[in-house]
Design an enzyme around this catalytic site. Structure first.
Site, PDB file in Angstrom:
ATOM      1  N   ASP A 100       4.743  -8.409   2.906  1.00  0.00           N
ATOM      2  CA  ASP A 100       5.091  -8.566   4.199  1.00  0.00           C
ATOM      3  C   ASP A 100       5.925  -9.852   4.520  1.00  0.00           C
ATOM      4  OD1 ASP A 100       3.754  -6.282   5.105  1.00  0.00           O
ATOM      5  OD2 ASP A 100       1.860  -7.452   5.632  1.00  0.00           O
ATOM      6  N   LYS A 138       1.473 -11.881  12.276  1.00  0.00           N
ATOM      7  CA  LYS A 138       2.035 -10.672  12.455  1.00  0.00           C
ATOM      8  C   LYS A 138       0.805  -9.680  12.906  1.00  0.00           C
ATOM      9  CE  LYS A 138       0.862  -8.052   9.479  1.00  0.00           C
ATOM     10  NZ  LYS A 138       0.395  -7.141   8.437  1.00  0.00           N
TER      11      LYS A 138
HETATM   12  O1  C5P Z   1       2.286  -7.040  -1.257  1.00  0.00           O
HETATM   13  P1  C5P Z   1       0.936  -7.652  -0.973  1.00  0.00           P
HETATM   14  O2  C5P Z   1       0.312  -8.599  -1.725  1.00  0.00           O
HETATM   15  O3  C5P Z   1       0.778  -7.938   0.588  1.00  0.00           O
HETATM   16  O4  C5P Z   1      -0.213  -6.240  -1.051  1.00  0.00           O
HETATM   17  C1  C5P Z   1      -1.660  -6.323  -1.334  1.00  0.00           C
HETATM   18  C2  C5P Z   1      -2.175  -5.023  -1.783  1.00  0.00           C
HETATM   19  O5  C5P Z   1      -2.056  -4.125  -0.539  1.00  0.00           O
HETATM   20  C3  C5P Z   1      -1.395  -4.551  -2.871  1.00  0.00           C
HETATM   21  O6  C5P Z   1      -1.464  -5.044  -4.033  1.00  0.00           O
HETATM   22  C4  C5P Z   1      -1.343  -2.831  -2.623  1.00  0.00           C
HETATM   23  O7  C5P Z   1      -2.754  -2.630  -3.288  1.00  0.00           O
HETATM   24  C5  C5P Z   1      -1.586  -2.731  -1.029  1.00  0.00           C
HETATM   25  N1  C5P Z   1      -0.453  -2.341  -0.507  1.00  0.00           N
HETATM   26  C6  C5P Z   1      -0.018  -0.901  -0.586  1.00  0.00           C
HETATM   27  N2  C5P Z   1       1.120  -0.634   0.047  1.00  0.00           N
HETATM   28  C7  C5P Z   1       1.844  -1.439   0.567  1.00  0.00           C
HETATM   29  C8  C5P Z   1       1.611  -2.880   0.640  1.00  0.00           C
HETATM   30  C9  C5P Z   1       0.287  -3.250   0.170  1.00  0.00           C
HETATM   31  O8  C5P Z   1      -0.571  -0.369  -1.153  1.00  0.00           O
HETATM   32  N3  C5P Z   1       3.094  -1.147   1.273  1.00  0.00           N
END
Ligand code: C5P
Length: 287
Positions: A141, A9
């Site tokens: 994502d 990505k």
């Molecule tokens: O959802 P994912 O595990 O990919 O996200 C990892 C971390 O990145 C989340 O725990 C959060 O701290 C941060 N994040 C965020 N806002 C988003 C996506 C991710 O703050 N839109």
């Protein structure tokens, strides 16, 4: 046997426009996917040691756990559980993950793997099920990786609008080899209420000139945490790219080139000067 590429990505632009009460950040992002990625292969073995087994190979596969902490395994069990609730009895599967993408590198490797596993298993199990709710439960994502074609993502990345682009972009991806934690980068971001992306025309993919006026708001905090990012960006700038930026929360950066030959030449030059960097030339998938 079913084979799927888990496409890397690439956030061509990533504006952070706010923060929710639960801490998640509001984003506005133009996202494309590389032809290059991890490879997921799904087998329906005659004899099995369990309902879902996973093995891992590839240049970034060493020491990668294959248990539930791996999104591949988590995705497979979530889909199996959802299907069993509908009365189905999914056959045992073995999943091979060839890990070609660097870990914790801003190009969505784990999310892309999870999406590829969901799509591959739905086919293997001949199931009729909406994968989006399962994807959303696996990470911000994963839903966009189910699509893996040009898109604009808003909200926390889960509001997805397809963008029309039928000519691939020629891209070089470069990573200096330092993993970076996404929550750390968000914590270092000072201003969280930045302007959204201005995009003319409904579903129209922006021109390179328009993309140049956009930003990755995570680039400054990431470069504070990983100083090598500055060197990667300047190597890409010097290689003739029309657009250079960091993807996601880093540390992978990309350059966009006019032709695939230009991208391959740039990759060769960067690789000669920095043999320890991960560096690939690829095209993006089209709508
Ligand atoms: O959802 P994912 O595990 O990919 O996200 C990892 C971390 O990145 C989340 O725990 C959060 O701290 C941060 N994040 C965020 N806002 C988003 C996506 C991710 O703050 N839109």
């Amino acid at each position: 046997m079913i084979e799927r590429i888990a496409h890397a990505k690439i956030n061509l632009a990533l504006h952070v426009t706010g923060q929710r009460d639960d801490g998640y950040h509001l984003l506005d992002s133009i996202v494309v996917f590389a032809e290059y990625g991890d490879r997921i292969t799904i087998d329906l073995p005659d004899h099995s040691h369990g309902p879902i087994t996973v093995s891992i190979s590839g240049p970034f596969g060493d020491n990668l756990p294959s248990g539930p902490e791996n999104l591949v395994t988590a995705a497979a069990f979530l889909l199996r559980d959802a299907l069993m609730k509908t009365g189905a009895n999914p056959a045992p599967v073995h999943i091979y993950l060839e890990k070609n993408l660097p870990l914790a590198s801003g190009i969505g490797g784990g999310s892309a793997d999870a999406a590829a596993v969901l799509l591959g298993l739905r086919e293997a199990w001949n199931a009729d099920i909406d994968l989006t709710p399962i994807a959303k439960g696996l990470g911000a994502d994963v839903a966009m990786c189910l699509q893996s074609t040009p898109l604009r993502a808003r909200r926390i990345g889960d509001e997805i609008q397809q963008l029309n682009k039928n000519i691939p972009l020629n891209i070089v991806l470069v990573n200096p080899g330092t993993p970076i934690s996404t929550p750390d980068v968000f914590r270092h971001l000072v201003k969280k209420d930045n302007a959204p992306i201005e995009l003319a025309g409904d579903g129209k993919f922006p021109e390179i000139e328009d993309l140049r006026n956009m930003r990755n708001d995570l680039q400054t905090p990431a470069a504070e945490l990983v100083p090598e990012i500055a060197g990667v960006l300047s190597a890409l700038e010097d290689s003739g790219a029309g657009l250079v930026r960091m993807s996601g929360s880093g540390a992978t950066c990309f350059g966009v080139y006019e032709t695939h030959a230009d991208a391959e030449n740039a990759r060769e030059r960067i690789r000669e000067a920095h043999s320890d960097w991960w560096c690939v030339a690829t095209r993006t998938t089209v709508s």
